[in-house]
Design a protein around this motif. Structure first.
Motif, PDB file in Angstrom:
ATOM      1  N   VAL A 191     -12.158 -71.393  82.488  1.00  0.00           N
ATOM      2  CA  VAL A 191     -12.154 -71.269  81.029  1.00  0.00           C
ATOM      3  C   VAL A 191     -12.738 -69.915  80.636  1.00  0.00           C
ATOM      4  O   VAL A 191     -13.793 -69.523  81.154  1.00  0.00           O
ATOM      5  CB  VAL A 191     -13.036 -72.399  80.406  1.00  0.00           C
ATOM      6  CG1 VAL A 191     -13.217 -72.191  78.915  1.00  0.00           C
ATOM      7  CG2 VAL A 191     -12.444 -73.776  80.700  1.00  0.00           C
ATOM      8  N   ALA A 192     -12.063 -69.206  79.726  1.00  0.00           N
ATOM      9  CA  ALA A 192     -12.629 -67.938  79.233  1.00  0.00           C
ATOM     10  C   ALA A 192     -13.551 -68.228  78.051  1.00  0.00           C
ATOM     11  O   ALA A 192     -13.241 -69.078  77.211  1.00  0.00           O
ATOM     12  CB  ALA A 192     -11.520 -66.989  78.824  1.00  0.00           C
ATOM     13  N   PHE A 193     -14.684 -67.549  78.021  1.00  0.00           N
ATOM     14  CA  PHE A 193     -15.670 -67.794  76.959  1.00  0.00           C
ATOM     15  C   PHE A 193     -16.376 -66.481  76.591  1.00  0.00           C
ATOM     16  O   PHE A 193     -16.457 -65.566  77.405  1.00  0.00           O
ATOM     17  CB  PHE A 193     -16.688 -68.856  77.424  1.00  0.00           C
ATOM     18  CG  PHE A 193     -17.524 -68.419  78.620  1.00  0.00           C
ATOM     19  CD1 PHE A 193     -17.042 -68.557  79.915  1.00  0.00           C
ATOM     20  CD2 PHE A 193     -18.782 -67.851  78.433  1.00  0.00           C
ATOM     21  CE1 PHE A 193     -17.806 -68.143  81.009  1.00  0.00           C
ATOM     22  CE2 PHE A 193     -19.551 -67.439  79.524  1.00  0.00           C
ATOM     23  CZ  PHE A 193     -19.055 -67.595  80.819  1.00  0.00           C
ATOM     24  N   PRO A 194     -16.897 -66.412  75.350  1.00  0.00           N
ATOM     25  CA  PRO A 194     -17.572 -65.188  74.940  1.00  0.00           C
ATOM     26  C   PRO A 194     -18.988 -65.112  75.505  1.00  0.00           C
ATOM     27  O   PRO A 194     -19.635 -66.142  75.716  1.00  0.00           O
ATOM     28  CB  PRO A 194     -17.640 -65.324  73.412  1.00  0.00           C
ATOM     29  CG  PRO A 194     -17.673 -66.808  73.182  1.00  0.00           C
ATOM     30  CD  PRO A 194     -16.847 -67.423  74.275  1.00  0.00           C
ATOM     31  N   THR A 195     -19.456 -63.918  75.792  1.00  0.00           N
ATOM     32  CA  THR A 195     -20.892 -63.694  76.009  1.00  0.00           C
ATOM     33  C   THR A 195     -21.265 -62.562  75.044  1.00  0.00           C
ATOM     34  O   THR A 195     -20.396 -62.079  74.310  1.00  0.00           O
ATOM     35  CB  THR A 195     -21.237 -63.270  77.455  1.00  0.00           C
ATOM     36  OG1 THR A 195     -20.946 -61.879  77.625  1.00  0.00           O
ATOM     37  CG2 THR A 195     -20.503 -64.094  78.501  1.00  0.00           C
ATOM     38  N   GLY A 251     -29.999 -62.336  77.754  1.00  0.00           N
ATOM     39  CA  GLY A 251     -29.619 -60.967  77.417  1.00  0.00           C
ATOM     40  C   GLY A 251     -28.850 -60.308  78.538  1.00  0.00           C
ATOM     41  O   GLY A 251     -28.667 -60.892  79.605  1.00  0.00           O
ATOM     42  N   PRO A 252     -28.402 -59.048  78.285  1.00  0.00           N
ATOM     43  CA  PRO A 252     -27.463 -58.391  79.200  1.00  0.00           C
ATOM     44  C   PRO A 252     -28.103 -57.785  80.450  1.00  0.00           C
ATOM     45  O   PRO A 252     -27.919 -56.610  80.739  1.00  0.00           O
ATOM     46  CB  PRO A 252     -26.803 -57.322  78.328  1.00  0.00           C
ATOM     47  CG  PRO A 252     -27.782 -57.039  77.258  1.00  0.00           C
ATOM     48  CD  PRO A 252     -28.577 -58.291  77.035  1.00  0.00           C
ATOM     49  N   ASP A 292     -26.819 -64.059  76.182  1.00  0.00           N
ATOM     50  CA  ASP A 292     -27.397 -64.273  74.857  1.00  0.00           C
ATOM     51  C   ASP A 292     -26.274 -64.564  73.864  1.00  0.00           C
ATOM     52  O   ASP A 292     -25.970 -63.753  72.996  1.00  0.00           O
ATOM     53  CB  ASP A 292     -28.182 -63.014  74.451  1.00  0.00           C
ATOM     54  CG  ASP A 292     -28.956 -63.239  73.170  1.00  0.00           C
ATOM     55  OD1 ASP A 292     -29.071 -64.396  72.723  1.00  0.00           O
ATOM     56  OD2 ASP A 292     -29.445 -62.242  72.608  1.00  0.00           O
ATOM     57  N   ASN A 293     -25.643 -65.713  74.035  1.00  0.00           N
ATOM     58  CA  ASN A 293     -24.532 -66.088  73.163  1.00  0.00           C
ATOM     59  C   ASN A 293     -24.498 -67.611  73.100  1.00  0.00           C
ATOM     60  O   ASN A 293     -24.469 -68.282  74.138  1.00  0.00           O
ATOM     61  CB  ASN A 293     -23.217 -65.536  73.752  1.00  0.00           C
ATOM     62  CG  ASN A 293     -22.005 -65.954  72.956  1.00  0.00           C
ATOM     63  OD1 ASN A 293     -21.605 -67.115  72.971  1.00  0.00           O
ATOM     64  ND2 ASN A 293     -21.417 -65.015  72.243  1.00  0.00           N
ATOM     65  N   ASN A 297     -13.094 -69.140  71.517  1.00  0.00           N
ATOM     66  CA  ASN A 297     -13.178 -67.960  70.662  1.00  0.00           C
ATOM     67  C   ASN A 297     -14.573 -67.838  70.046  1.00  0.00           C
ATOM     68  O   ASN A 297     -15.049 -68.763  69.397  1.00  0.00           O
ATOM     69  CB  ASN A 297     -12.125 -68.070  69.548  1.00  0.00           C
ATOM     70  CG  ASN A 297     -11.976 -66.770  68.785  1.00  0.00           C
ATOM     71  OD1 ASN A 297     -12.770 -65.833  68.952  1.00  0.00           O
ATOM     72  ND2 ASN A 297     -10.948 -66.704  67.952  1.00  0.00           N
ATOM     73  N   GLY A 298     -15.206 -66.701  70.254  1.00  0.00           N
ATOM     74  CA  GLY A 298     -16.506 -66.460  69.632  1.00  0.00           C
ATOM     75  C   GLY A 298     -16.476 -65.159  68.842  1.00  0.00           C
ATOM     76  O   GLY A 298     -17.519 -64.580  68.560  1.00  0.00           O
TER      77      GLY A 298
END
Ligand code: TXA
Ligand code: MG
Length: 344
Positions: free
Chosen positions: A27-31, A93-94, A122-123, A169-170
């Motif tokens: 699954v693709a997801f936002p970070t 965080g990144p 951090d999302n 989608n984020g």
């Protein structure tokens, strides 16, 4: 296969995505950095699907994403004091940290290495998905191997549409370049990939941090990072030099030369945009070099925009290599095939 796009801020959708993860799907997801392509990090079959969908060589290890520091137990052998300090300051965080791994993480995740890369994004969508799945998620950036990383859903769809079942989608991601990869299994710690957390910020917490010198230019290399990476379809030329007038003159001469044989695009900060007016080219605004965070945020989508406009060449300028500028420079340098055109 049909790729379904669901809003990431709905608990029902998170449950659906977590169910897919449990079934061994990807699954693709936002970070906060870029979109990731997630799979259960403990499921070999699911990991295989990630490599196949991206066309990624098995020699390139994945980052394992967690939603709670407690998840580290079972994944890593030990948590050094340096890691504790950094996690407290920068997670979520990144920042990706390299630990010694346990047997629970299959070798296919780590390309056979005895270490594992871990980060806490951090999302909210990412954190909810990991928590709901109840397993750590191995997730590379959700682009085809070698292409610019995806910072919005349309980028993921362009690269992986029809190859994966779901994208959460984020909206556009905030940081725009990937996480900093830091090896803390050695002393002093070594940056393997510059990213969202700057060397300066790391050093303010743990003292001296080195940059792994795999290549000329003193730019780091992570395992699996190729000479050509983050690359557009167009050929990218990276100009570098201290004298602004000479630099721009040289770029413009190259633009004139190349417009005779193809379509040219330039990717330049707004400070110098006016210099390119009146030429028969596509211009993309890189933002201002006085605000490198903003440059980072839109970097990959600007490059993709130029590709979509069908240019054959992209000419761009090297940013200052300070703060997040080092990560921007690194991405442009790799997109240019690890070459610069030096003007002085
Ligand atoms: O921001 C990010 O880090 C994004 C989001 C999705 O989290 N992920 C990402 O993953 O950029 P990917 O697969 O595109 O890059 C992973 C990087 C590679 O440079 C890889 O070499 C390095 O992490 N890496 C992974 N495991 C490693 C390990 N055990 N030792 C050293 N480097 C490792
Ligand atoms: Mg990547």
């Amino acid at each position: 296969m049909q790729t379904v796009i669901l809003k990431g801020n709905s608990p029902d959708n998170i449950c659906q995505a977590a169910r897919l993860i449990h079934e061994g799907e990807i699954v693709a997801f936002p970070t906060e950095t870029v979109y990731g392509l997630g799979a259960d990090a403990t499921n070999e079959q699911a990991i295989k699907k990630v490599f196949i969908a991206k066309g990624r060589p098995a020699s390139d290890p994945l980052i394992v994403h967690i939603s709670d520091v407690k998840m580290l137990k079972g994944i890593v052998k030990e948590v050094p004091e340096v890691a504790r300090l950094l996690m407290e300051k920068f997670w979520p965080g990144p920042l990706t940290l390299i630990f010694k791994k346990t047997d629970r993480i299959p070798g296919s995740v780590t390309a056979g290495l005895s270490t594992v890369a871990v980060r806490m994004p951090d999302n909210a969508v990412a954190l909810n998905l990991i928590a709901e799945s109840g397993v750590p998620l191995a997730a590379p950036s959700a682009n085809m191997f070698g292409r610019p990383s995806p910072t919005q859903v349309s980028h993921v769809l362009d690269d992986l549409g029809g190859k994966i079942k779901m994208i959460l989608n984020g909206g556009p991601t905030e940081v725009g370049v990937e996480s900093t990869v830091l090896d803390i299994t050695c002393s002093p710690p070594v940056i393997l990939r510059p990213g969202g957390i700057s060397r300066e910020s790391l050093e303010s917490i743990v003292g001296a941090v080195e940059i792994s010198r795999g290549k000329d230019k003193g730019l780091p290399i992570s395992p699996g990072l190729m000479k050509q990476h983050y690359a557009p379809k167009a050929r990218l030329l990276l100009f570098e030099g201290r004298n602004r007038d000479k630099l721009l003159a040289s770029m413009k001469a190259k633009v004139r030369e190349l417009t005779r044989i193809g379509k040219v695009g330039v990717l330049v900060p707004e400070e110098v945009r006016a210099d390119f007016k009146g030429l028969d080219i596509e211009i993309e605004n890189l933002g201002s070099f006085n605000d490198l965070e903003r440059v980072a945020r839109s970097l990959f989508s600007r490059i993709r925009n130029l590709d979509n406009r069908g240019v054959d060449y992209i000419l761009t300028l090297a940013p200052p290599r300070e703060g997040i500028g080092l990560a921007i420079y690194d991405r442009l340098y790799k997109a240019a095939g690890s070459r610069t055109i030096e003007v002085d």
